[in-house]
Design a protein around this motif. Structure first.
Motif, PDB file in Angstrom:
ATOM      1  N   SER A  40      46.547  72.042   2.048  1.00 17.25           N
ATOM      2  CA  SER A  40      45.986  72.651   0.837  1.00 17.25           C
ATOM      3  C   SER A  40      46.021  74.169   0.960  1.00 17.25           C
ATOM      4  CB  SER A  40      44.540  72.192   0.617  1.00 17.25           C
ATOM      5  OG  SER A  40      43.679  72.808   1.557  1.00 17.25           O
ATOM      6  N   SER A  41      45.941  74.828  -0.186  1.00 15.22           N
ATOM      7  CA  SER A  41      45.925  76.286  -0.178  1.00 15.22           C
ATOM      8  C   SER A  41      44.659  76.799   0.505  1.00 15.22           C
ATOM      9  CB  SER A  41      46.035  76.839  -1.598  1.00 15.22           C
ATOM     10  OG  SER A  41      44.983  76.364  -2.405  1.00 15.22           O
ATOM     11  N   LEU A  42      43.539  76.104   0.323  1.00 16.84           N
ATOM     12  CA  LEU A  42      42.288  76.535   0.942  1.00 16.84           C
ATOM     13  C   LEU A  42      42.381  76.503   2.465  1.00 16.84           C
ATOM     14  CD1 LEU A  42      39.432  77.554   0.547  1.00 16.84           C
ATOM     15  CD2 LEU A  42      38.677  75.180   0.361  1.00 16.84           C
ATOM     16  N   ASP A  43      42.982  75.456   3.012  1.00 13.18           N
ATOM     17  CA  ASP A  43      43.177  75.378   4.471  1.00 13.18           C
ATOM     18  C   ASP A  43      44.031  76.542   4.962  1.00 13.18           C
ATOM     19  OD1 ASP A  43      41.695  73.016   4.742  1.00 13.18           O
ATOM     20  OD2 ASP A  43      43.462  71.751   4.488  1.00 13.18           O
ATOM     21  N   ALA A  44      45.104  76.846   4.233  1.00 10.93           N
ATOM     22  CA  ALA A  44      45.991  77.947   4.622  1.00 10.93           C
ATOM     23  C   ALA A  44      45.280  79.296   4.508  1.00 10.93           C
ATOM     24  CB  ALA A  44      47.253  77.929   3.763  1.00 10.93           C
ATOM     25  N   ILE A  45      44.490  79.471   3.465  1.00 10.51           N
ATOM     26  CA  ILE A  45      43.757  80.728   3.270  1.00 10.51           C
ATOM     27  C   ILE A  45      42.733  80.933   4.381  1.00 10.51           C
ATOM     28  CG2 ILE A  45      42.085  81.904   1.784  1.00 10.51           C
ATOM     29  CD1 ILE A  45      43.593  80.495  -0.580  1.00 10.51           C
TER      30      ILE A  45
END
Length: 81
Positions: A40-45
């Motif tokens: 997910s984008s949140l994990d990457a962020i």
């Protein structure tokens, strides 16, 4: 060239090679280098903030349609919402 521009250019160049295997995942890049794939984008962020600090990385979804210069250009306001 800004960090986001550098990361986006590198992402565009690598996209054909990763599209089939990583479609729908999110790529974390810093200084033009691939730092990882995330579900997910949140994990990457979160990983980007912990590893590189705000404004020093970008996140892009692996998809055949590239809409803008990386998700991170929108992250600052999202993190403070």
């Amino acid at each position: 060239m800004s960090v986001i521009d550098q990361n986006f250019t590198a992402f565009q160049e690598m996209l054909p090679a990763i599209l089939e295997e990583h479609r729908g995942e999110h790529v974390l890049r810093s200084s033009g280098e691939l730092k990882g794939y995330f579900p997910s984008s949140l994990d990457a962020i979160k990983a980007g903030l912990e590893s590189f600090g705000e404004g020093r990385f970008s996140v892009q979804e692996v998809d055949q349609h590239i809409d803008d210069l990386g998700f991170y250009s929108h992250v600052d306001s999202a993190l403070h919402a």
